[in-house]
Write an enzyme that holds these catalytic residues in place. Sequence first.
Site, short mmCIF file in Angstrom:
data_model
loop_
_atom_site.label_atom_id
_atom_site.label_comp_id
_atom_site.label_asym_id
_atom_site.label_seq_id
_atom_site.Cartn_x
_atom_site.Cartn_y
_atom_site.Cartn_z
N ASP A 140 0.86 -1.18 0.00
CA ASP A 140 0.00 0.00 0.00
C ASP A 140 0.90 1.23 0.00
O ASP A 140 2.10 1.16 0.25
CB ASP A 140 -0.95 -0.02 1.21
CG ASP A 140 -2.17 0.85 0.97
OD1 ASP A 140 -2.18 1.63 -0.01
OD2 ASP A 140 -3.14 0.76 1.74
C1 BGC Z 1 -5.02 3.14 0.18
C2 BGC Z 1 -5.25 2.03 -0.82
C3 BGC Z 1 -5.20 2.58 -2.21
C4 BGC Z 1 -3.89 3.29 -2.43
C5 BGC Z 1 -3.74 3.87 -3.82
C6 BGC Z 1 -3.79 3.96 -0.16
O1 BGC Z 1 -3.69 5.07 0.65
O2 BGC Z 1 -4.91 2.58 1.48
O3 BGC Z 1 -6.47 1.41 -0.57
O4 BGC Z 1 -5.40 1.56 -3.14
O5 BGC Z 1 -3.78 4.34 -1.50
O6 BGC Z 1 -4.58 4.93 -4.02
#
Ligand code: BGC
Length: 759
Positions: free
Chosen positions: A276
Amino acid sequence: MVGMKATPAYKNPKKPVEARVRDLLRRMTLEEKAAQLIQHPIGRDTNPNNVGPDHPFDPTVGSILSFTGGAAARNAFQRMAVEGTRLGIPILWGYDVVHGWRTGFPVPLAQACSFDPSLTERACRVAARECWADGGVDWTFAPMVEVGHDPRWGRNVEGFGEDPFTNGRFAAASVRGYQGRTPAQLRGPGRVAACLKHFCGYSACEGGRDYSYTDISPRALREWYLPPFEAGVRAGARTVMSSFNCVNGTPAVAHRGLLTDTLRGEWGFDGFVVSDWGAVTQMRIQRFTADPARQTLAALGAGNDMDMSDDVYRNIPDLVRAGRLPRRVLDEAVARVLRVKFECGLFERPYVPELPREKTCRLPADLDLAAECARGCAVLLKNERGLLPLDAAKVRRLALVGPAADDCPALVGTWAAMCAKNHEETPSLRDEAARFFPNAKIDYAPGCALPPEGAPRLATVDFVEGSILDPGLPPDRAAIARAVRAARAADVVVVALGEPGWLSGENKSRRDIRLSPAQVALVDALAQTGKPLVGLVAAGRPLAFPETAAKLDAILYLWQGGSRAAQAAWELVTGAANPSGRLAMTFPRAVGQIPVFYNAQPRNREDLFDYLDRPSENDPWLPFGFGLSYTTFEYGKVKVASRRTQVAGRKSQVRPVARDPRPAAFVSASVTVRNTGGRQGAETVIWYLSDPEATSTQPVRRVVGFEKVDLAPGEAKTVRIALSRKDLAAMRPDGTRRFEPGAFVLSASLRASAEFVAE
Ligand code: BGC
C-alpha cells in the site's frame, strides 16, 4: 533469412505465458528487473492521503498508479515504454476503481446489503469496461474484502460488511466482474486485473483509528480476516495489496507468514503482491526498520513484490550485487509481475482505443444497472403503520427537507473515481422528486446542511457541544423553522439525513457516529408537527441514531447509492420497487457498544445487563441481516438430510455451485419461503450454523450461505444449501478447523431452524 531478427519468444502470443516470462526474464538486467517492481504515481493523485514526491516519468517502471490523464495520454506514455525502451515492456496502469468509474454504483458496503453478488459482478464489469476504455486503466485496486467490526473506522464503506462468508462471496463476484470468468476474457479488451486488499487485518485497527496497530489472534485471523481473501484468490484474483498495519508486531508488508506461507503456500496464489501507499518506508514509523536496504529486504523477502510509490526498491540491484538479496527472490517477484502483464494481454494490446466518452461510458444500460443496484442495496429499517410505500398520485403537497435532500456528493461517497457528483450526472433527491409525484407541490427546505469537505481540519469544537460537522451550530433556528413551515403545509414529509459523502473512506474515522446535532434538532422539530415523517438516510457507515429514529415513521437507509441513487430512492418510496436490502453490518445503539457484531462468542450471563447506564438494551440497535419489505414472507420448516441418513447409493440432490471448491455435500438442507403479502418482493434466506458443543467455544452463529429469491404474491420457492464437513468444522484456538461430530443447529434467517446430528 540473413539480416532478419527472429521475434523473441516473449513477444510471441502463441507461446505459453510461463515460457514468455522465462524468456523475458533472462534478457533483463538487474536494473530492468528492479524497475518492474516499482510503481510510481504521475501527476495529482486523487487520494488526498497520498501525497508524495513527484517522480519524473520513467518508462521502465512496472506500473503507474492513479493517473488521471485519460486514454490518449496513457497511450502516449505507454508508447514511450513499448517503443522507447530496450525490451518494450508495457506499463500496467493502476487506479482505485472501487464502485464505478463514470457510472457510479453503490459503495461496496451497500452492495453487500443487496445480498446479491450477481449485481456486484455486473457492476464491476461495467466499471472495468469504462475505466479501461476511458481512463486507460488495466488494474483496479479493488475489491477491499476486510471484515469490519467497528463502524467508527471510515473504510468499512469499501468492504462488504462484518461477515467473512458474505465478504468472500462478494470478493469472488467482484473478481469475476473485473477480470472476467476465463483467462481469455482477462486477456481481451475491457477487463482489468483485480486486487484483493488490504492483506491483512487492517480493519482490526485499535479504536477504529485508521492506520493503527492490530493485535489479531491466530483464531481471529482464520475465522474472520483471511476467509474473504481466500475466496478472492480462489476466484482467480491476479493481485493482492498488503496492508499498512502491523499484525502482531510484524508490518503486514513484511509478513512472510501471510504473504508467502498462507497466500502462496496454502492458497496457491501465483499473481503478485503490491504494497500500500508508502508502506515499505512506513516501516520506519512502525519502528521496524528505518534503513532503506533493510526495508527492501524485509518487504521483498517476505513476498511483497511491488513497491507502491516509495521508490525504495531502487536499491535492489546494489543489494543483489552485494550478495544481500538472492537473485532467485528478485526473479520470482519479477516473474509474478510479468506473468500478470502477459495474462492481461498487455504485450499484444498495450494501448487502449481512444473512443469518444459517450461511446464507452454511462451508456443507458449502465445507468439502468446503477439504479437496479441502488434499489437492491437500500434497507428499509422502519415502516410504522405501513406508511410506505406512499401512494404518489394522492400526495398533493410534499415537504422535502433535510441536509441530504439536495446534496449530490452525499449520494456518491468515497473513491468515486471519475463519477461526477453534480446535479447533471448524479441527480439529487430534490432533482428527481417531481417526476415521482406528478400531482404534488414540492416544498424544499433543508433545515441544515452537510458541511463541505475540510471542515474537520478547521475544527476546534467538540462534536456534541457544537459540532465540527455542523459548522453552523448551534442549529440554525430560522432554517429549521422554514422546514417546519413546509412540513405543516404538507401531506407527508420526507426528511433526508445522513453524513457527508466525504466523511467515510480512508482516514475518515469518526469517534461519534450519531447524526449531527442540527439533524437531531431538525427531526425533533418536525416530529412536533404530527405529520407523517419518512426518513431517507445517506451514509457510508452504520450511524447510531435510535432516539431520532423513534421519531420517524419510516426509515429507508440508502447508503451511498451512486449515480442513480435518487431515482432508486423514489422508486422505493413510491412502491415502484420493493426494498429488499438486509444489513451487512450491525448497527450499534451507541459508540460505547462497539465492537458489536453477529458472529461473536456467547456472553456468559445473558440475563444481566451489558451496560448499567442503559439497562434493557443488551442487543444492538439493528442486527446483521435486518431489513423490512412491503410484503411479508412465511418460512416453512428447515429440512435437513445428512449423507448418513440418506438411502444408500442416492447422492445428495444438492450440488455445490459452479466453481465452488467445496467438496460434495455432506449435509443438505432446504426451506420453503412463501410471499404471503400482496406485492412482489425479494427475500434473502441467510443460513446460520450454530455448534452448541465443541472442544473450543464457537460463535453464537455464523453465516454458511445465503440466497435471495424473488417472489410474486402467493408464490413459494424452496431454497437449498449444501454443506461439507469443512463447513461444519469447529474453529480451534490455533486457527485450524476440525470437524467434530455432534449436534448442530441450522437456521434460515432466524425464522426457522432445525437441529441435526452429523457424525
Ligand atoms: C489506500 C489504498 C489505495 C492506495 C492507492 C492507499 O492510501 O490505502 O487502498 O489503493 O492508496 O490509491
